[in-house]
Design a protein around this motif. Structure first.
Motif, PDB file in Angstrom:
ATOM      1  N   ARG A 227      18.757  -4.729   5.294  1.00 44.66           N
ATOM      2  CA  ARG A 227      19.107  -5.549   6.451  1.00 44.66           C
ATOM      3  C   ARG A 227      18.131  -6.711   6.636  1.00 44.66           C
ATOM      4  O   ARG A 227      16.919  -6.534   6.591  1.00 44.66           O
ATOM      5  N   ARG A 228      18.713  -7.884   6.863  1.00 39.56           N
ATOM      6  CA  ARG A 228      17.913  -9.077   7.148  1.00 39.56           C
ATOM      7  C   ARG A 228      18.233  -9.623   8.523  1.00 39.56           C
ATOM      8  O   ARG A 228      17.500 -10.417   9.065  1.00 39.56           O
TER       9      ARG A 228
ATOM     10  N   THR B 135      12.460  -7.148   2.780  1.00 41.35           N
ATOM     11  CA  THR B 135      13.755  -7.812   2.953  1.00 41.35           C
ATOM     12  C   THR B 135      14.101  -8.681   1.735  1.00 41.35           C
ATOM     13  O   THR B 135      15.251  -9.068   1.579  1.00 41.35           O
TER      14      THR B 135
ATOM     15  N   SER C  72      16.916  -0.311   9.347  1.00 44.57           N
ATOM     16  CA  SER C  72      16.375  -1.208   8.321  1.00 44.57           C
ATOM     17  C   SER C  72      16.154  -0.481   6.996  1.00 44.57           C
ATOM     18  O   SER C  72      15.863  -1.097   5.985  1.00 44.57           O
TER      19      SER C  72
ATOM     20  N   ARG D 298      20.773  -4.690  -1.150  1.00 39.86           N
ATOM     21  CA  ARG D 298      19.575  -5.138  -0.439  1.00 39.86           C
ATOM     22  C   ARG D 298      19.516  -4.414   0.895  1.00 39.86           C
ATOM     23  O   ARG D 298      20.354  -3.575   1.193  1.00 39.86           O
TER      24      ARG D 298
END
Length: 136
Positions: free
Chosen positions: A67-68, A26, A99, A65
């Motif tokens: 998924r957080r 992440t 994710s 980026r």
């Protein structure tokens, strides 16, 4: 699970994947410029921002980026934003794959999910497209 194959179920469909799916870190975050291509972690392929530069304007630099949690998408067809989780559900993305989908942000706003540009934010000049080349 058998040897190197895992069977999963989602929406009354069976999916077979090769081995355990590695989760991207992440903390991964990289800039993506127009015409450039980046290598995604965990063997997820490459992501490219294709398109042409608009005369007199700097092309956007996207931040890529994974998924957080808590991300929201403002869809071009709607005036309001919705949780990314709801978008994944509507698109039929299986829970274990969510994710592993790269997300593109411009000035902190989510503008791309995988190979889909979901919205061009105010001030984001140009017409570009995300190209996600995944390994087969």
């Amino acid at each position: 699970a058998w040897a190197d194959v895992v069977m999963r179920r989602s929406r009354d469909a069976l999916f077979f994947t090769q081995g355990r799916l590695e989760e991207p870190d992440t903390a991964f975050e990289v800039a993506l410029r127009l015409g450039a291509s980046i290598e995604l972690p965990c063997g997820l392929g490459t992501l490219k921002l294709a398109g042409s530069k608009v005369a007199g304007h700097e092309p956007p630099v996207l931040s890529v980026r994974f998924r957080r949690g808590g991300e929201r998408a403002r869809l071009a067809a709607r005036g309001h934003s919705q949780p990314l989780a709801r978008w994944f559900q509507q698109q039929g993305v299986p829970p274990w794959a969510r994710s592993r989908v790269p997300l593109a942000f411009w000035q902190g706003d989510l503008v791309g999910i995988g190979a889909t540009l979901v919205a061009a934010q105010d001030g984001m000049v140009g017409s570009g497209r995300l190209v996600w080349e995944r390994p087969t």
